[in-house]
Design an enzyme around this catalytic site. Structure first.
Site, PDB file in Angstrom:
ATOM      1  N   GLU A  91       0.781  -1.123   0.123  1.00  0.00           N
ATOM      2  CA  GLU A  91      -0.167  -0.035   0.211  1.00  0.00           C
ATOM      3  C   GLU A  91       0.886   1.311  -0.031  1.00  0.00           C
ATOM      4  O   GLU A  91       1.908   1.249   0.710  1.00  0.00           O
ATOM      5  CB  GLU A  91      -0.994   0.217   1.129  1.00  0.00           C
ATOM      6  N   CYS A 104       3.586   8.336   1.412  1.00  0.00           N
ATOM      7  CA  CYS A 104       3.895   7.469   2.389  1.00  0.00           C
ATOM      8  C   CYS A 104       4.023   6.168   1.618  1.00  0.00           C
ATOM      9  O   CYS A 104       3.110   5.654   1.133  1.00  0.00           O
ATOM     10  CB  CYS A 104       2.947   7.280   3.463  1.00  0.00           C
ATOM     11  N   CYS A 111       5.990  -7.133   7.674  1.00  0.00           N
ATOM     12  CA  CYS A 111       7.043  -6.693   8.557  1.00  0.00           C
ATOM     13  C   CYS A 111       7.316  -7.847   9.346  1.00  0.00           C
ATOM     14  O   CYS A 111       6.395  -8.597  10.023  1.00  0.00           O
ATOM     15  CB  CYS A 111       6.596  -5.566   9.262  1.00  0.00           C
ATOM     16  N   CYS A 115       5.463  -5.672  16.238  1.00  0.00           N
ATOM     17  CA  CYS A 115       4.918  -4.652  17.466  1.00  0.00           C
ATOM     18  C   CYS A 115       3.479  -4.985  17.660  1.00  0.00           C
ATOM     19  O   CYS A 115       2.896  -5.201  16.527  1.00  0.00           O
ATOM     20  CB  CYS A 115       5.248  -3.264  16.796  1.00  0.00           C
ATOM     21  N   CYS A 118       0.655  -3.024  15.785  1.00  0.00           N
ATOM     22  CA  CYS A 118       0.503  -2.667  14.333  1.00  0.00           C
ATOM     23  C   CYS A 118      -0.124  -3.895  13.644  1.00  0.00           C
ATOM     24  O   CYS A 118       0.417  -4.947  13.681  1.00  0.00           O
ATOM     25  CB  CYS A 118       2.152  -2.464  14.309  1.00  0.00           C
ATOM     26  N   CYS A 338      -1.926   5.513   9.937  1.00  0.00           N
ATOM     27  CA  CYS A 338      -0.697   4.639  10.402  1.00  0.00           C
ATOM     28  C   CYS A 338      -1.057   3.341  11.190  1.00  0.00           C
ATOM     29  O   CYS A 338      -2.019   3.123  11.828  1.00  0.00           O
ATOM     30  CB  CYS A 338      -0.036   5.281  11.596  1.00  0.00           C
TER      31      CYS A 338
HETATM   32  N1  SAH Z   1       8.613  -0.089  10.643  1.00  0.00           N
HETATM   33  C1  SAH Z   1       8.750   1.642  10.860  1.00  0.00           C
HETATM   34  C2  SAH Z   1       7.976   2.371   9.790  1.00  0.00           C
HETATM   35  C3  SAH Z   1       6.558   1.943   9.329  1.00  0.00           C
HETATM   36  S1  SAH Z   1       5.478   2.138  10.743  1.00  0.00           S
HETATM   37  C4  SAH Z   1       8.747   1.899  12.209  1.00  0.00           C
HETATM   38  O1  SAH Z   1       7.985   1.076  13.056  1.00  0.00           O
HETATM   39  O2  SAH Z   1       8.763   3.074  12.399  1.00  0.00           O
HETATM   40  C5  SAH Z   1       4.879   3.888  10.676  1.00  0.00           C
HETATM   41  C6  SAH Z   1       4.590   4.461  12.130  1.00  0.00           C
HETATM   42  O3  SAH Z   1       3.124   4.008  12.511  1.00  0.00           O
HETATM   43  C7  SAH Z   1       5.398   3.808  13.280  1.00  0.00           C
HETATM   44  O4  SAH Z   1       5.836   5.053  14.254  1.00  0.00           O
HETATM   45  C8  SAH Z   1       4.459   2.916  13.926  1.00  0.00           C
HETATM   46  O5  SAH Z   1       4.888   2.749  15.424  1.00  0.00           O
HETATM   47  C9  SAH Z   1       3.161   3.485  13.801  1.00  0.00           C
HETATM   48  N2  SAH Z   1       1.948   2.654  14.112  1.00  0.00           N
HETATM   49  C10 SAH Z   1       1.887   1.246  13.693  1.00  0.00           C
HETATM   50  N3  SAH Z   1       0.684   0.661  14.233  1.00  0.00           N
HETATM   51  C11 SAH Z   1       0.000   1.751  14.330  1.00  0.00           C
HETATM   52  C12 SAH Z   1      -1.414   1.837  14.941  1.00  0.00           C
HETATM   53  N4  SAH Z   1      -2.233   0.883  14.945  1.00  0.00           N
HETATM   54  N5  SAH Z   1      -1.915   3.063  15.196  1.00  0.00           N
HETATM   55  C13 SAH Z   1      -0.970   4.410  15.189  1.00  0.00           C
HETATM   56  N6  SAH Z   1       0.362   4.138  14.622  1.00  0.00           N
HETATM   57  C14 SAH Z   1       0.785   2.948  14.437  1.00  0.00           C
HETATM   58 FE1  SF4 Z   2       7.224  -3.305  11.661  1.00  0.00          FE
HETATM   59 FE2  SF4 Z   2       4.835  -2.265  12.273  1.00  0.00          FE
HETATM   60 FE3  SF4 Z   2       6.703  -2.550  14.027  1.00  0.00          FE
HETATM   61 FE4  SF4 Z   2       7.054  -0.780  12.150  1.00  0.00          FE
HETATM   62  S1  SF4 Z   2       5.552  -0.726  13.701  1.00  0.00           S
HETATM   63  S2  SF4 Z   2       8.551  -2.276  12.769  1.00  0.00           S
HETATM   64  S3  SF4 Z   2       5.905  -1.738  10.643  1.00  0.00           S
HETATM   65  S4  SF4 Z   2       5.694  -4.263  13.206  1.00  0.00           S
END
Ligand code: SAH
Ligand code: SF4
Length: 365
Positions: A91, A104, A111, A115, A118, A338
């Protein structure tokens, strides 16, 4: 196999051209046609000799990911699902604002870092994107937005904040950065390209030397105990090391700052004590904070902090002199916000299966 010119930075393109006797200036011409004019058809590149055009057609192409679907949100945010073949899709999101247009882009299919809040992480991981696939998203978006015909820059900023952890796909990502920053490519300044990372310390040190673009670090917790549970890579690169790496990064770019991203999770990381601990953690690191209201997705198990909690948290950081923004949630009616980017991932890590097994055994116990 045909070579995809979207994947070459200037150096690689020059080298490739030399293998069949073409001069370095051809690389500049080609890059302008491809990235600035958005032309994929060599026969339209009028300042190239006929022979060169024929030879290019024989040897190479400009091959872009294929569109699966487009969605446009009420606030003008656009999301494209792009197919990479083999059942994988990524995406790409465009966010228009009064003074800028931010694209973006994704760096991986899924990934591997998992996390807990996410949705991309929940999908598991399949593979890294190639340079051509990363740059192809920018090429595609320019095309879709009519930017090539416009005199104004439609995409003024690019953020690597889509699917994936960019620093775990280091080579392809830095080659893409070369093309984004190159005057013959997209010509973006270093400060208008932001890489967001969960904190892969050794790769941060390499990036600093290679292409020190603006850096966003996903912090989400002020101490290792909590961060270990939210951002599991913290067990490998704990906060003390991460903060030191941030300091080193800024030595290379002295007037810059780090943007710390902090997702607001109700009752998890959003108390006054958390804010105060954060202030101690980042003391001495030139930084800004970006508080991100948690974007829910099915079975996440989290809720977003309530509004007055986010405001109070922000005020504590601001009272200590930090610049803090609360991210506006954009495009949430089309799941483009995000952490909602899911694409289609043929999960090779079989995370879903593992999860299913765990929840079954929990159920049995
Ligand atoms: N992997 C990288 C970049 C992609 S995620 C990283 O983790 O930084 C981009 C941003 O979205 C990150 O700050 C991540 O923590 C945030 N993010 C992930 N899941 C989210 C959610 N459900 N709600 C809000 N932000 C989220
Ligand atoms: Fe991967 Fe999502 Fe964690 Fe970013 S926030 S490192 S995309 S699992």
């Amino acid at each position: 196999m045909t070579v995809n010119l979207l994947g070459f930075n200037r150096e690689a393109l020059t080298e490739w051209l030399a293998t069949w006797g073409e001069k370095p200036f051809r690389a500049r011409q080609l890059m302008r046609w491809i990235h600035q004019e958005g032309v994929a058809d060599f026969s339209r590149m009028t300042d190239l000799s006929r022979g060169a055009r024929q030879e290019l057609t024989r040897r190479a192409g400009v091959m872009v990911p294929e569109l699966v679907s487009e969605q446009i949100a009420r606030d003008g945010t656009r999301k494209w699902l792009l197919s990479l073949g083999g059942g994988n899709a990524i995406e790409t999101v465009f966010i228009p604002e009064a003074q800028r247009g931010t694209l973006c882009i994704s760096s991986q299919v899924g990934c591997a870092l998992d996390c807990s809040f996410c949705s991309t992480g929940r999908q598991g991981f399949n593979r890294n994107l190639t340079t051509a696939e990363i740059v192809g998203q920018v090429w595609w978006a320019n095309q879709a937005l009519g930017a090539n015909e416009s005199n104004e820059r439609v995409i003024s900023n690019v953020v690597l904040m889509g699917m994936g952890e960019p620093l775990l796909n280091y080579e392809a990502v830095v080659n893409s950065l070369d093309i984004l920053l190159d005057d013959q490519g997209y010509g973006l300044s270093r400060r208008r390209v932001t890489l967001s990372t969960s904190g892969i310390v050794p790769a941060l040190d390499r990036l600093r030397e290679r292409a020190p673009v603006a850096l966003a670090v996903s912090l989400h917790a002020p101490d290792d105990e909590l961060r270990d549970t939210l951002v599991p890579i913290n067990r490998k690169y704990p906060l003390k090391e991460l903060m030191a790496a941030c300091q080193r990064y800024l030595e290379r770019a002295p007037r810059d700052f780090i943007t710390f991203e902090y997702v607001m999770l109700d009752g998890v990381n959003d108390s006054d004590a958390h804010a105060e601990a954060l202030l101690r953690l980042v003391h001495g690191v030139p930084c800004k904070f970006n508080l991100i209201p948690f974007n829910p997705f099915p079975q996440s198990g989290y809720r977003c902090s309530v509004r007055h909690r986010i405001e109070r948290f922000r005020d504590i950081l601001m009272a200590a002199g930090l610049v803090v923004t609360v991210r506006k949630t954009r495009g949430d009616d089309i799941d483009a916000a995000c952490g909602q980017l899911a694409g289609q991932v043929m999960d090779r890590s079989r995370r879903d299966q593992r999860r299913a097994t765990v929840s079954q055994s929990e159920h049995l116990a």
